[in-house]
Design a protein around this motif. Structure first.
Motif, PDB file in Angstrom:
ATOM      1  N   ALA A 227       0.874  -1.173   0.000  1.00 29.59           N
ATOM      2  CA  ALA A 227       0.000   0.000   0.000  1.00 29.59           C
ATOM      3  C   ALA A 227       0.916   1.229   0.000  1.00 29.59           C
ATOM      4  CB  ALA A 227      -0.914   0.009   1.225  1.00 29.59           C
ATOM      5  N   PRO A 228       0.933   1.955  -1.104  1.00 28.55           N
ATOM      6  CA  PRO A 228       1.929   3.036  -1.220  1.00 28.55           C
ATOM      7  C   PRO A 228       1.651   4.244  -0.338  1.00 28.55           C
ATOM      8  CG  PRO A 228       0.511   2.969  -3.164  1.00 28.55           C
ATOM      9  CD  PRO A 228       0.172   1.758  -2.347  1.00 28.55           C
ATOM     10  N   GLY A 229       0.403   4.440   0.062  1.00 32.00           N
ATOM     11  CA  GLY A 229       0.102   5.656   0.830  1.00 32.00           C
ATOM     12  C   GLY A 229       0.361   6.894  -0.006  1.00 32.00           C
ATOM     13  N   ILE A 230      -0.109   6.850  -1.228  1.00 35.65           N
ATOM     14  CA  ILE A 230       0.327   7.864  -2.210  1.00 35.65           C
ATOM     15  C   ILE A 230      -0.257   9.240  -1.926  1.00 35.65           C
ATOM     16  CG2 ILE A 230      -1.491   7.372  -3.922  1.00 35.65           C
ATOM     17  CD1 ILE A 230       0.838   7.580  -6.045  1.00 35.65           C
ATOM     18  N   ALA A 231      -1.407   9.311  -1.269  1.00 36.96           N
ATOM     19  CA  ALA A 231      -1.990  10.632  -0.992  1.00 36.96           C
ATOM     20  C   ALA A 231      -1.066  11.462  -0.099  1.00 36.96           C
ATOM     21  CB  ALA A 231      -3.358  10.488  -0.328  1.00 36.96           C
ATOM     22  N   TRP A 232      -0.403  10.795   0.811  1.00 37.41           N
ATOM     23  CA  TRP A 232       0.557  11.490   1.691  1.00 37.41           C
ATOM     24  C   TRP A 232       1.674  12.138   0.861  1.00 37.41           C
ATOM     25  CZ3 TRP A 232       2.119  13.632   6.054  1.00 37.41           C
ATOM     26  CH2 TRP A 232       3.490  13.693   6.349  1.00 37.41           C
ATOM     27  N   LEU A 233       2.190  11.409  -0.118  1.00 31.18           N
ATOM     28  CA  LEU A 233       3.274  11.954  -0.942  1.00 31.18           C
ATOM     29  C   LEU A 233       2.776  13.147  -1.764  1.00 31.18           C
ATOM     30  CD1 LEU A 233       4.942   8.678  -2.313  1.00 31.18           C
ATOM     31  CD2 LEU A 233       5.653  10.055  -0.356  1.00 31.18           C
ATOM     32  N   ILE A 234       1.635  12.971  -2.405  1.00 36.79           N
ATOM     33  CA  ILE A 234       1.110  14.025  -3.280  1.00 36.79           C
ATOM     34  C   ILE A 234       0.804  15.279  -2.463  1.00 36.79           C
ATOM     35  CG2 ILE A 234      -0.839  14.699  -4.759  1.00 36.79           C
ATOM     36  CD1 ILE A 234      -1.125  11.670  -5.442  1.00 36.79           C
ATOM     37  N   ASN A 235       0.086  15.082  -1.374  1.00 36.79           N
ATOM     38  CA  ASN A 235      -0.385  16.259  -0.635  1.00 36.79           C
ATOM     39  C   ASN A 235       0.727  16.927   0.158  1.00 36.79           C
ATOM     40  OD1 ASN A 235      -2.773  15.491  -1.757  1.00 36.79           O
ATOM     41  ND2 ASN A 235      -3.904  15.314   0.147  1.00 36.79           N
ATOM     42  N   THR A 236       1.696  16.162   0.633  1.00 34.76           N
ATOM     43  CA  THR A 236       2.828  16.786   1.333  1.00 34.76           C
ATOM     44  C   THR A 236       3.668  17.587   0.348  1.00 34.76           C
ATOM     45  OG1 THR A 236       2.846  14.945   2.900  1.00 34.76           O
ATOM     46  CG2 THR A 236       4.788  16.354   2.868  1.00 34.76           C
ATOM     47  N   ALA A 237       3.845  17.056  -0.835  1.00 30.09           N
ATOM     48  CA  ALA A 237       4.642  17.780  -1.842  1.00 30.09           C
ATOM     49  C   ALA A 237       3.916  19.013  -2.367  1.00 30.09           C
ATOM     50  CB  ALA A 237       4.982  16.841  -3.007  1.00 30.09           C
ATOM     51  N   ARG A 238       2.596  18.926  -2.510  1.00 33.11           N
ATOM     52  CA  ARG A 238       1.893  19.937  -3.318  1.00 33.11           C
ATOM     53  C   ARG A 238       0.804  20.722  -2.614  1.00 33.11           C
ATOM     54  NH1 ARG A 238       1.327  16.120  -8.772  1.00 33.11           N
ATOM     55  NH2 ARG A 238       3.579  15.817  -8.988  1.00 33.11           N
ATOM     56  N   HIS A 239       0.260  20.175  -1.526  1.00 32.54           N
ATOM     57  CA  HIS A 239      -0.940  20.803  -0.960  1.00 32.54           C
ATOM     58  C   HIS A 239      -0.826  21.091   0.531  1.00 32.54           C
ATOM     59  CE1 HIS A 239      -2.724  19.997  -4.819  1.00 32.54           C
ATOM     60  NE2 HIS A 239      -2.534  18.700  -4.689  1.00 32.54           N
ATOM     61  N   ALA A 240       0.399  21.348   1.001  1.00 37.03           N
ATOM     62  CA  ALA A 240       0.580  21.555   2.444  1.00 37.03           C
ATOM     63  C   ALA A 240       1.159  22.933   2.749  1.00 37.03           C
ATOM     64  CB  ALA A 240       1.468  20.457   3.022  1.00 37.03           C
ATOM     65  N   GLU A 241       1.044  23.854   1.809  1.00 36.55           N
ATOM     66  CA  GLU A 241       1.641  25.181   1.999  1.00 36.55           C
ATOM     67  C   GLU A 241       1.059  25.890   3.228  1.00 36.55           C
ATOM     68  OE1 GLU A 241       1.659  27.663  -1.464  1.00 36.55           O
ATOM     69  OE2 GLU A 241       2.944  29.154  -0.485  1.00 36.55           O
ATOM     70  N   GLU A 242      -0.263  25.722   3.403  1.00 33.96           N
ATOM     71  CA  GLU A 242      -0.927  26.352   4.545  1.00 33.96           C
ATOM     72  C   GLU A 242      -0.317  25.914   5.874  1.00 33.96           C
ATOM     73  OE1 GLU A 242      -5.439  26.186   6.291  1.00 33.96           O
ATOM     74  OE2 GLU A 242      -5.211  25.770   4.161  1.00 33.96           O
ATOM     75  N   TRP A 243       0.324  24.767   5.865  1.00 36.33           N
ATOM     76  CA  TRP A 243       0.916  24.229   7.107  1.00 36.33           C
ATOM     77  C   TRP A 243       2.440  24.310   7.066  1.00 36.33           C
ATOM     78  CZ3 TRP A 243      -3.231  22.137   4.495  1.00 36.33           C
ATOM     79  CH2 TRP A 243      -4.456  22.258   5.164  1.00 36.33           C
ATOM     80  N   GLY A 244       2.977  25.110   6.171  1.00 41.88           N
ATOM     81  CA  GLY A 244       4.403  25.423   6.204  1.00 41.88           C
ATOM     82  C   GLY A 244       5.289  24.602   5.283  1.00 41.88           C
TER      83      GLY A 244
ATOM     84  N   MET B  49      10.354  19.288  -2.361  1.00 39.52           N
ATOM     85  CA  MET B  49      11.035  18.682  -3.517  1.00 39.52           C
ATOM     86  C   MET B  49      11.447  17.235  -3.223  1.00 39.52           C
ATOM     87  SD  MET B  49      10.652  20.890  -5.741  1.00 39.52           S
ATOM     88  CE  MET B  49      11.561  20.183  -7.111  1.00 39.52           C
ATOM     89  N   GLU B  50      11.770  16.973  -1.960  1.00 37.28           N
ATOM     90  CA  GLU B  50      12.116  15.607  -1.582  1.00 37.28           C
ATOM     91  C   GLU B  50      10.898  14.695  -1.759  1.00 37.28           C
ATOM     92  OE1 GLU B  50      15.066  14.531  -1.145  1.00 37.28           O
ATOM     93  OE2 GLU B  50      14.434  12.499  -0.615  1.00 37.28           O
ATOM     94  N   TYR B  51       9.726  15.227  -1.384  1.00 44.61           N
ATOM     95  CA  TYR B  51       8.507  14.417  -1.568  1.00 44.61           C
ATOM     96  C   TYR B  51       8.122  14.310  -3.044  1.00 44.61           C
ATOM     97  CZ  TYR B  51       7.793  13.328   3.279  1.00 44.61           C
ATOM     98  OH  TYR B  51       7.954  12.781   4.535  1.00 44.61           O
ATOM     99  N   GLU B  52       8.403  15.349  -3.832  1.00 49.06           N
ATOM    100  CA  GLU B  52       8.184  15.234  -5.292  1.00 49.06           C
ATOM    101  C   GLU B  52       9.051  14.112  -5.871  1.00 49.06           C
ATOM    102  OE1 GLU B  52       6.164  16.456  -7.495  1.00 49.06           O
ATOM    103  OE2 GLU B  52       5.268  18.184  -6.499  1.00 49.06           O
ATOM    104  N   ARG B  53      10.290  14.057  -5.404  1.00 51.74           N
ATOM    105  CA  ARG B  53      11.208  13.031  -5.904  1.00 51.74           C
ATOM    106  C   ARG B  53      10.693  11.639  -5.514  1.00 51.74           C
ATOM    107  NH1 ARG B  53      15.993  10.072  -4.409  1.00 51.74           N
ATOM    108  NH2 ARG B  53      15.735  10.617  -2.213  1.00 51.74           N
TER     109      ARG B  53
END
Ligand SMILES: [Zn+2]
Length: 440
Positions: free
Chosen positions: A284-301, A310-314
């Protein structure tokens, strides 16, 4: 039961019949028209062809006119953390005090069930008994929630994912994980978790970028892993692992760890090893964590373009590539996105189904099977959960529309017309007449 039973005085009391539905049974067959009868907590009959009834009461049965809606198995999250409380990061999850945390865990359980997830395998709990108690209260019908298998806190190494205590405050309560060093500490920790009633033991076999120990590091020794597995196995417990690095995926295979979470950096050698024993493992890749941490977490720093993002994008790029390869090799890849952080809130779990289609090359049918059939298998209930078949548990969703032509509708709660778990409605359908009025 033959059709004539309806007129021959057979006991239909308490039965629920879904009529005029498209049955998406998750066996892989394209949806077909028919009826599904539920008796007690099981599916007693699946019949093909036209409907025999309108809505209402017939004999002793309640008949639900699906009006052409899709009836499918409830979804199953392979990597669920009911005690991850939608907080912005690991520390605020851990710092919540126990009393609030138990109540919030039950709130999360309801959110997940509201989203059409009728089962989930606990991937780790934030405090030792949260999952165990949540599971018990759900099973006793005292609180709404998915069928659940309870995890304990992750077992981790000194300095690994889940060991967050500052060196000057070396208090174990500051850690999301149970920090061990050496096989004997592993042995005691596993036994203590089994004593409190967990269903599975979770090992942190790799790092995690956000914590400082890199995702490609493999910190746990062979002796420690072997000890955990031996102790879990002699008590018939399933073992799961946080395993992003290639080395940690290989540890999972060498030690027979059933549930391999993440696996982003699995190399060709580990894929060969995994394919050879693919019937024994789930990924189970847990892919939502990767996508959202890389791209949708600006509000949380976590600002897109920052080194952490960029590490999560990689890793996301690696994960997509690896999961496509696994899927081609016939390795079972399950949905479950590590939901429960502020930027991956509980209740949005069905997003994974769409991600599997959009990014991983799954057909809609395959993605839905990853959310249902494989889910039943990772719950170790493959003979009674995850498909619509006679004798299977009645965990069902009545969906307005055709998820095969558009899997994104599974994310719209208003399109989940009914949610049934264990033969009982968590969300009861409106009658045909009510629905006609709503859509008129
Ligand atoms: Zn997780």
């Amino acid at each position: 039961m033959a059709d004539s039973d309806w007129n021959s005085g057979a006991d239909t009391s308490g039965e629920i019949v879904f009529t005029n539905v498209r049955i998406l049974d998750a066996t892989g067959e394209y949806p077909y028209s028919g009826e599904v009868t539920v008796k007690g907590n099981r599916i007693s009959r699946v019949s093909r062809g036209g409907s025999r009834f309108g809505g209402g009461q017939y004999g002793g049965a309640t008949v639900i006119d699906g009006m052409g809606a899709t009836l499918m198995p409830g979804m199953i999250d392979a990597h669920l953390h009911l005690s991850w409380n939608n907080a912005p990061g690991i520390d605020p999850i851990q710092m919540m005090e126990l009393e609030e945390h138990m109540l919030v865990t039950m709130e999360m359980a309801k959110l997940v069930l509201d989203a059409g997830f009728t089962s989930g395998r606990g991937a780790a709990a934030a405090k030792p008994r949260l999952d165990v108690v949540a599971k018990r209260f759900i099973n006793e019908g005292r609180y709404p929630g998915p069928r659940y298998l309870a995890a304990g806190p992750e077992i981790t190494t000194v300095g690994g994912l889940g060991d967050a205590a500052p060196s000057h405050i070396p208090h174990e309560g500051l850690n999301l994980g149970l920090v061990v060093s050496g096989p004997e500490e592993v042995r005691r920790t596993v036994r203590q978790l089994i004593k409190i009633g967990v269903d599975s033991i979770k090992l942190n076999l790799s790092g995690e970028a956000i914590t400082g120990m890199g995702a490609e590091e493999t910190p746990m020794s062979e002796e420690e892993v072997a000890m955990a597995c031996a102790e879990a196995r002699c008590r018939n417990k399933v073992i799961s692992a946080h395993a992003r690095s290639s080395g940690s995926v290989k540890q999972c295979i060498r030690h027979g760890i059933q549930n391999i979470y993440h696996a982003s950096f699995a190399d060709e050698e580990s894929l060969d090893m995994l394919e050879a024993v693919k019937d024994k493992h789930f990924v189970a890749p847990g892919i939502a964590w990767l996508i959202n941490t890389a791209r949708h977490a600006e509000e949380w720093g976590i600002v897109p373009g920052s080194p952490l993002s960029m590490e999560y994008e990689r890793e996301l790029e690696m994960c997509v590539d690896t999961m496509k390869k696994m899927h081609k090799r016939g390795i079972r890849v399950c949905i479950g996105g590590d939901y429960g952080f502020a930027w991956t809130p509980q209740g949005t779990n069905a997003k994974d189904v769409q991600t599997f289609v959009d990014m991983l090359g799954f057909s809609p049918m395959e993605a839905i099977q990853a959310a249902t059939k494989y889910g039943g298998e990772i719950m170790c209930m493959e003979h009674e959960l995850g498909m619509i078949k006679e004798g299977y548990l009645a965990d069902l969703l009545l969906v307005d529309g055709d998820p095969i032509s558009d899997v994104s509708i599974l994310q719209e709660q208003k399109r989940l017309l009914a949610i049934m778990k264990d033969g009982k409605f968590h969300k009861a359908p409106k009658t045909g007449e009510q629905r006609r009025r709503l859509t008129a």
